[in-house]
Design an enzyme around this catalytic site. Structure first.
Site, PDB file in Angstrom:
ATOM      1  N   GLY A  90     -23.929  10.279 -16.327  1.00 58.95           N
ATOM      2  CA  GLY A  90     -24.065  11.101 -15.121  1.00 58.95           C
ATOM      3  C   GLY A  90     -23.544  10.343 -13.912  1.00 58.95           C
ATOM      4  O   GLY A  90     -22.873   9.315 -14.031  1.00 58.95           O
ATOM      5  N   ASP A 150       1.124   4.011  -3.013  1.00 60.43           N
ATOM      6  CA  ASP A 150       0.663   5.391  -2.864  1.00 60.43           C
ATOM      7  C   ASP A 150       1.740   6.372  -3.330  1.00 60.43           C
ATOM      8  O   ASP A 150       1.465   7.324  -4.066  1.00 60.43           O
ATOM      9  CB  ASP A 150       0.294   5.677  -1.400  1.00 60.43           C
ATOM     10  CG  ASP A 150      -0.950   4.912  -0.962  1.00 60.43           C
ATOM     11  OD1 ASP A 150      -1.706   4.459  -1.834  1.00 60.43           O
ATOM     12  OD2 ASP A 150      -1.150   4.761   0.258  1.00 60.43           O
ATOM     13  N   GLU A 165       0.825  -1.209   0.000  1.00 53.34           N
ATOM     14  CA  GLU A 165       0.000   0.000   0.000  1.00 53.34           C
ATOM     15  C   GLU A 165       0.863   1.266   0.000  1.00 53.34           C
ATOM     16  O   GLU A 165       0.693   2.154  -0.835  1.00 53.34           O
ATOM     17  CB  GLU A 165      -0.913  -0.006   1.230  1.00 53.34           C
ATOM     18  CG  GLU A 165      -1.812   1.209   1.342  1.00 53.34           C
ATOM     19  CD  GLU A 165      -2.840   1.243   0.240  1.00 53.34           C
ATOM     20  OE1 GLU A 165      -3.713   0.363   0.229  1.00 53.34           O
ATOM     21  OE2 GLU A 165      -2.767   2.129  -0.628  1.00 53.34           O
ATOM     22  N   SER A 211      -7.313   1.752  -3.783  1.00 51.40           N
ATOM     23  CA  SER A 211      -6.072   2.237  -3.181  1.00 51.40           C
ATOM     24  C   SER A 211      -5.188   2.961  -4.170  1.00 51.40           C
ATOM     25  O   SER A 211      -4.408   3.825  -3.787  1.00 51.40           O
ATOM     26  CB  SER A 211      -5.252   1.047  -2.684  1.00 51.40           C
ATOM     27  OG  SER A 211      -5.604   0.730  -1.376  1.00 51.40           O
TER      28      SER A 211
END
Ligand code: NAG
Ligand code: NAG
Ligand code: NAG
Ligand code: NAG
Ligand code: NAG
Ligand code: NAG
Ligand code: NAG
Ligand code: NAG
Length: 642
Positions: free
Chosen positions: A619, A288, A284, A559
């Site tokens: 939309g 990131d 993770e 993530s």
């Protein structure tokens, strides 16, 4: 606490006659007794009871509807302004105290808590029961053996009701811990290929998403060498740690313009530390940073690594997360009272000092870091994992961060309309495994949620993206579909109401529903038609190139989508600062007014709970939100604001 005296000088003369009973209305009612609790006996009228009346706060939900269009947009509030604005009004304090004094509770017995949130007094069960038209019972937790006092319903005078949030003891029984820790929203896949043959080519973006693919998908221009010292991008991590070796491998392969050794600025909270040796690196944290740096560099990242290892790793089991992070970026939150809770919940949140082996022995960190303009969070759980009052208190804090200029973005979850397998039921769904499970804290109306999109094989960037649906084994061993749905706690916020109504009118989902959680599951309903819908937006989250633990891997999950969208917002704030303007704060009201600034996603759904989930549509939809970023258009929209 301080004695509550000033306000009573005028009201003491009023006669102490009790109000007629017909004025009372039901304020809270509990349907039945949770299965692990047993009602044992009526509370004896002579028993002492500490009555705490939570006062309604001012206008929380109105904060944005006016502010986001005012000429003051971009000029945000100080934390003191936020506290005083949302403190209960004098009218509220007067109304509640007049009711009590008129009902025979001497003013000298009333205490108003320091943080303004409560009026408290010592009473007997008999007196409290007659004030609240209720009956108190003793309960025992059959599993843990703990005891509690609660009512099945209680009443307050109709004229006072709007001033009262909760009364304790009330209908709530303490939450039974489910032992879920912060879930990372990633799916890892070890590919046979090594790395992209050509990092600048766009011809393989349907197989592997590189920084060049992200920039091309969303028309993100190269960064200017000039970045503002005040605009570092915030990234939250918990129990997952980056390794410098992985960042360096990534930079060398994909972004040679980022120097080796580039690393985030530490904003470590309650004993957290990073980086770790490469063999311990988490997918993770590495992901990131490897997504954010290519978009924002030479801007910096501020790493909010949170909680000591005992808590972050789950060695000490707690259900709550984000509260210690919020304490660190807003000291007032450490003691903030709302929905019957003041400060962190000792049963749900980490407690510091942590004197267990290796624990953080300092005091809980309160207000030690100024929050960055943009914060990316790729962690979450499910609404059903935590009590509603806990989530609502935290949700207010997200609103307050927004008002102070911070945009906070959350990954919408990786299990479609369900929760993770094994959460609540085998398939992660509610009520016998058929009812959709909304995610936490995504359903909070004051955060921006990011869903995941992908490019299908043999599709080019010009063909456009779809919402992610990866069945088990294609390619991840755990199925992955982008999280979305409707809250059981929060009703639809004003900024979203028209978009959600349009979805139901023109693209009505083929499932029975219930209206409000009080009728949870009624008539076979599987989602709450009145709830806040999520996600709000989306970005690519499948087949992402990453280096982790020294190896090349491919990663998927919301993530990935969240640091991409957050980095786009950080770049836009950069340009606003260069134009002499402020940061953006809470984004949603502006986004929902400008859907043309996002690429509408109309292919795909978010399966779960034995259904195909909701379907994308033109939309807003509860799969892809308003869509993926179109950088030039979003920049125009946000630069045009004051
Ligand atoms: C309630 O408590 C009082 C004082 O301890 C006792 O005299 C009385 O018998 C109790 N009443 C009941 C119904 O248990
Ligand atoms: C990589 O791809 C780009 C764009 O397609 C091309 O201009 C460049 O020549 C390629 N480089 C190599 C080493 O093949
Ligand atoms: C960077 O800032 C300097 C000094 O303010 C200015 O002269 C220069 O034109 C800027 N460059 C860019 C690319 O914005
Ligand atoms: C740790 O703190 C708790 C309560 O604060 C105390 O009961 C316990 O004895 C302490 N343990 C150690 C090893 O100091
Ligand atoms: C779950 O199943 C039981 C037994 O079939 C039924 O009584 C109950 O109403 C169901 N609950 C929900 C929420 O569907
Ligand atoms: C993609 O196109 C190639 C060449 O036309 C074809 O061989 C392959 O089967 C296609 N893949 C998919 C998943 O459609
Ligand atoms: C919704 O209702 C169900 C059934 O009564 C209950 O188990 C659940 O806790 C409620 N959820 C919330 C968020 O109040
Ligand atoms: C739409 O989604 C389906 C899978 O549900 C996929 O096979 C198809 O290629 C997608 N179409 C486009 C245009 O991406």
């Amino acid at each position: 606490m301080r004695l509550f005296s000033k306000l009573f000088s005028l009201t003491l003369a009023v006669s102490a006659a009790a109000l007629p009973t017909s004025d009372h209305v039901v304020h809270e009612r509990r349907a039945g007794t949770p299965s692990r609790w047993e009602k044992t006996a009526r509370v004896n009228g002579t028993e002492k009871v500490l009555v705490r009346i939570g006062l309604a706060q001012s206008n929380l939900d109105r904060a944005y509807e006016s502010d986001s269009v005012s000429p003051n947009y971009g000029k945000f509030w100080t934390s003191e302004q936020v506290i005083s604005t949302f403190a209960p009004s004098d009218e509220t304090v007067d109304a509640v105290s007049n009711w009590l004094v008129n009902s025979g509770v001497a003013a000298s017995r009333l205490v108003h808590t320091k943080n303004q949130g409560w009026i408290v007094f010592e009473s007997t069960a008999h007196e409290a029961e007659s004030l609240l038209h209720t009956k108190y019972y003793h309960y025992t937790d059959k599993v843990a053996g703990t005891k509690a006092m609660a009512a099945e319903e209680y009443r307050v005078p109709q004229t006072v009701q709007k001033h009262i949030d909760y009364v304790k003891p009330g209908v709530l029984l303490p939450f039974a811990s489910k032992k879920n820790r912060a879930a990372k929203r990633t799916r890892t896949y070890k590919p046979s290929r090594k790395v992209a043959a050509n990092a600048s080519s766009l011809s393989t973006c349907d197989e592997l998403i590189t920084p060049a693919c992200v920039a091309a998908l969303y028309k993100i221009p190269p960064t200017s060498p000039n970045v503002s010292a005040s605009n570092s991008l915030g990234i939250f991590e918990e129990g997952d740690y980056y390794a410098q070796e992985d960042l360096d491998l990534f930079f060398a392969n994909y972004t040679p313009y980022i120097p080796q050794g580039t690393h985030p600025k530490p904003a470590f909270i309650d004993g957290a530390e990073a980086p770790v040796p490469v063999e311990y690196a988490g997918a993770e944290s590495d992901l990131d940073m490897q997504l954010a740096y290519p978009i924002i560099y030479p801007q910096t990242i501020t790493l909010y690594q949170t909680d000591d290892y005992n808590y972050a790793s789950g060695e000490i089991e707690t259900d709550g997360f984000f509260n210690t992070f919020l304490d660190a970026v807003d000291g007032s939150y450490c003691t903030y009272c709302a929905y019957g809770e003041c400060g962190d919940d000792p049963n749900l949140d980490p407690v510091y000092p942590d004197n267990s082996t290796g624990g953080y022995t300092g005091q809980l960190m309160c207000g030690v870091y100024k929050p960055t303009n943009v914060i990316s969070v790729s962690y979450g759980g499910q609404e059903a994992d935590l009590p509603a009052y806990y989530q609502e208190r935290q949700c207010n804090e997200f609103l307050k961060l927004g008002l102070q200029g911070t945009s906070i973005l959350f990954a919408s979850g990786d299990d479609g309309v369900a929760g993770p397998p094994g959460d609540d039921s085998d398939n992660g769904c509610l009520g016998n495994g058929t009812i959709f499970s909304p995610a936490f804290p995504n359903s909070c109306p004051w955060v921006t949620n990011v869903g995941a999109t992908k490019l299908y094989p043999n599709h080019t960037i010009a063909d456009g993206e779809s919402s992610v649906v990866d069945p088990i084994g294609h390619p991840y061993s755990i199925a992955f579909s982008s999280g979305g749905g409707f809250s059981n706690i929060y009703t639809v916020p004003e900024y979203q109401a028209a978009a959600v109504a349009e979805y139901f009118q023109n693209h009505n989902p083929p499932y029975p529903y219930y209206e409000g959680n009080a009728s949870f599951g009624k008539n076979g309903g599987i989602y709450n038609r009145l709830g806040r819908g999520y996600p709000d937006v989306s970005a690519n989250g499948d087949n992402i190139a990453e280096f982790n633990a020294g190896e090349f891997i491919m990663e998927g999950g919301t993530s990935a989508s969240t640091p991409i969208f957050s980095s786009v917002i950080n770049r836009i704030v950069e340009q606003r600062i260069a134009a002499g303007k402020g940061p953006l704060g809470f984004l949603n009201p502006v986004l929902y007014r400008n859907p043309h600034a996002l690429n509408d996603i109309t292919n795909g759904s978010n399966p779960g709970c034995g259904t195909e989930g909701f379907y994308t549509a033109p939309g807003w939809d509860p799969v892809s939100g308003l869509g993926t970023p179109n950088f030039p258009k979003l920049l125009d929209v946000f630069l045009a604001l004051p």
